[in-house]
Design an enzyme around this catalytic site. Structure first.
Site, short mmCIF file in Angstrom:
data_model
loop_
_atom_site.label_atom_id
_atom_site.label_comp_id
_atom_site.label_asym_id
_atom_site.label_seq_id
_atom_site.Cartn_x
_atom_site.Cartn_y
_atom_site.Cartn_z
N GLU A 104 -32.32 29.87 -30.15
CA GLU A 104 -31.92 29.16 -31.30
C GLU A 104 -30.55 29.25 -31.59
O GLU A 104 -29.53 29.76 -30.71
CB GLU A 104 -32.70 29.58 -32.49
N ASP B 13 -42.71 36.69 -39.88
CA ASP B 13 -42.08 37.24 -39.08
C ASP B 13 -41.04 38.31 -39.69
O ASP B 13 -40.32 38.12 -40.47
CB ASP B 13 -41.52 36.25 -38.07
N ASP C 62 -37.28 33.78 -28.66
CA ASP C 62 -36.54 32.99 -29.74
C ASP C 62 -35.24 32.60 -29.31
O ASP C 62 -34.41 33.17 -28.80
CB ASP C 62 -36.42 34.15 -30.85
#
Length: 282
Positions: free
Chosen positions: A173, A82, A171
């Site tokens: 987090e 990534d 994403d």
């Protein structure tokens, strides 16, 4: 060092005012970094976040996670990477030759940031024969989940059944800009994530992948178990994935190191290349 040594006699012969000016100039130069380094303690600018930015800081890293010492537990899995603007233009042919077969590039963050290197990373990986997708770095403290899903889809995060495009990734987090949970209660965070997933599914026909770390998920959603229909991309820099968040019996992808070859973040798809192609095709 030679430049510093040769300047010493010259400084000795100057006035205190001149010396002070030189030292002040040096201090000013050193106090303005060109960019905030990965893993640094300085609060980064909005838009500069990347996948796994807080994993090392909050969860740490165990030994034995380098790409050249894969454990038996990863046999039969498929290597991926990534990337974000931090990597700039990526050497995709080098990654392909090293065994990488899938990749995700950061497309967006919030509702105001687009990755300036997204085209090279997204199109370049595909041109090299790598199955690719896009991810969105969530900032639940700025705008709503549905709005961010729309922004993501409108700026590179869509999906097509061409066999070489992976579904988009949320994403979600550790917050690099402030409090871990973006100022939201557990129930508010669950609602925000649900709004993003629902809008992405409506816009693309695919369930978005959820990238997260178990510790963050437990702290900020109360280990909510209701999103198991979305594929899980787990972040843990160790020889095993450890305990998964509630709602998932298995993971689809695993970010297992931030110190891999060519680019830092390396991942594994939980299956062979044929299964990866099937996943991409939907």
């Amino acid at each position: 060092m030679e430049a510093v040594r040769s300047s010493i006699p010259l400084i000795r012969g100057r006035s205190r005012l001149t010396v002070t000016g030189v030292l002040t100039g040096l201090l000013l130069t050193l106090s303005v970094p060109a960019a905030v380094p990965r893993g640094g303690a300085v609060t980064p600018e909005r838009g500069s976040a990347y996948m796994g930015m807080g994993v090392l800081a909050h969860d740490g890293s165990a030994a034995g996670t380098a790409t050249d010492s894969l454990s038996d537990s990863r046999t039969g899995q498929t290597e991926g990477v990534d990337v974000s603007s931090y990597q700039r233009d990526v050497a995709w042919s080098t990654l392909y030759d090293s065994g990488v077969r899938w990749a995700y590039a950061k497309a967006t963050e919030g509702t105001s940031y687009e990755n300036a290197y997204f085209t090279q990373q997204y199109t370049g990986s595909s041109d090299a024969g790598i199955v690719r997708g896009a991810y969105h770095f969530a900032t639940p403290d700025t705008t709503g989940g549905a709005a961010q899903a729309d922004y993501f889809v409108d700026h590179g995060g869509g999906w097509s059944a061409d066999g070489r495009t992976l579904p988009g990734v949320l994403d979600i987090e550790w917050n690099p800009y402030g409090g871990d949970c973006y100022g939201k209660s557990k129930s508010q965070m669950v609602t925000w994530i649900g709004d993003f997933l629902d809008r992405y599914k409506v816009r693309t026909g695919r369930a978005a992948v959820i990238y997260t770390a178990t510790n963050w998920w437990t702290k900020c959603t109360g280990n909510y178990a209701g999103f198991g229909s979305s594929p899980l991309w787990i972040a843990r820099y160790a020889s095993t994935v450890g305990t998964l968040p509630a709602g998932w019996a298995y993971y689809t992808m695993w970010q297992y190191t931030s110190t891999g070859k060519t680019v830092g973040d390396h991942d594994r798809f939980n299956g062979g290349k044929e299964q990866l192609d099937t996943f991409a095709a939907g």
